[in-house]
Design a protein around this motif. Sequence first.
Motif, short mmCIF file in Angstrom:
data_model
loop_
_atom_site.label_atom_id
_atom_site.label_comp_id
_atom_site.label_asym_id
_atom_site.label_seq_id
_atom_site.Cartn_x
_atom_site.Cartn_y
_atom_site.Cartn_z
N ALA A 152 46.92 40.21 46.18
CA ALA A 152 47.67 38.95 46.23
C ALA A 152 46.95 37.82 45.52
N GLU A 153 45.64 37.97 45.30
CA GLU A 153 44.84 36.94 44.63
C GLU A 153 44.41 37.38 43.24
N HIS A 154 45.19 38.28 42.64
CA HIS A 154 44.77 38.86 41.36
C HIS A 154 44.57 37.81 40.27
N ARG A 155 45.28 36.70 40.34
CA ARG A 155 45.11 35.66 39.31
C ARG A 155 43.68 35.12 39.31
N TYR A 156 43.09 35.02 40.50
CA TYR A 156 41.71 34.53 40.57
C TYR A 156 40.75 35.47 39.87
N ASP A 157 40.96 36.78 40.05
CA ASP A 157 40.09 37.75 39.39
C ASP A 157 40.20 37.64 37.87
N LEU A 158 41.44 37.48 37.37
CA LEU A 158 41.65 37.38 35.93
C LEU A 158 41.04 36.09 35.38
N LEU A 159 41.14 34.99 36.13
CA LEU A 159 40.55 33.74 35.69
C LEU A 159 39.03 33.78 35.74
N GLU A 160 38.48 34.48 36.71
CA GLU A 160 37.03 34.57 36.85
C GLU A 160 36.41 35.44 35.77
N HIS A 161 37.01 36.61 35.53
CA HIS A 161 36.62 37.53 34.46
C HIS A 161 35.18 38.05 34.62
N ARG A 162 34.82 38.40 35.83
CA ARG A 162 33.48 38.95 36.04
C ARG A 162 33.45 40.48 36.01
N GLY A 163 34.59 41.13 36.02
CA GLY A 163 34.62 42.58 35.87
C GLY A 163 34.00 43.33 37.02
N THR A 164 34.68 43.34 38.18
CA THR A 164 34.15 44.04 39.35
C THR A 164 35.02 45.22 39.77
#
Length: 345
Positions: A157-169
């Motif tokens: 549900a928070e996938h946008r944050y992962d894409l904006l962060e772009h740390r690759g986890t």
Amino acid sequence: MGIVYSTLQRLDRTGVEPVAWQAPNPPRFDTATAPTFEATERWSMPGAKGPEDVAVDHDGRLVTGTDDGRLWRFDEPGRATVVADTGGRPLGIEVLDDGRYLVCDAERGVLRVDDRGRIETLADSAVGRPLVACNNSAVGRDGIVYFTDSSAKYAIAEHRYDLLEHRGTGRLIRLDPATGETDLLADGLQFGNGVGLSADESFVVVAETGGYRIRRVELTGPEAGRVGTWAENLPGIPDNVASQTADGIFWVALYSPRMRLLDLMAPHPALRLLAANLPEWAQPEPEQRAWVLGLDGSGAIVHSLRGGKGSYSPVTGVREADGWLYLGSLTADAVARVRAPRPAV
């Protein structure tokens, strides 16, 4: 920019810690001559939405899962019945040899579900860590499951944050359901998403939504375990991947065409931190346009099918069966299908 970033960090309410990166220039695509599919059939699920992935069972029936936790099967075209309720958020779906369903549930992990609605949890953690964002899978003929845990930090549900962060986890994980054992095939993925097996099961591919590319992991031979790039700089944002068909095609769902604003912000962590803290309605929004790609075994694009503006979207799942392409969507209130193209020459 450093002062601005420090100020934004103090005001941040998301925990996002963006890193700078350089997005590749999107490839030129002749959209004027690309095949289109405007006339799609749409099948709704009563009172439900978000059929993120689609699968077709051994009797030719479409199966999908919606955002209320229910698993649906279309026993006839356009007529859906509830098979089970996972109590979570079903995403990727595969049909097992015995007719049961393998479900990647974003909240509960890897599940096995029968047509009487009985649910088994096969994995809610892997390689010593809880599953945070269980997403998509492929299943080998030997029953081995290959699946993604998209992020170590953010739920689906928070996938946008992962894409904006772009740390690759993100991770690609192998699971043996007979023993419960898991091992890591690839990590450092930029929101690892769709998974597909080659027809001979010599390699598995995994989409990196945040990197606009698809990775390949060798499963057999002297290079077993090697991770390489199979398709890069895709024209859109890749989501689910279907395993290779008898005609040699891996179908890839594109969530949307590439987002120019998102790419322009890539080298600027402060701008992405600002975007993360904007109300959702003010954040960069993908273009609502259906798009699926067909790639051959080498990763070359041999099919590109697009819908017009406002067409069925965002497409997050695609599956070919009996001359049709079945489409799923993270947010739509129906599944869709369109005639599959003829095999590429």
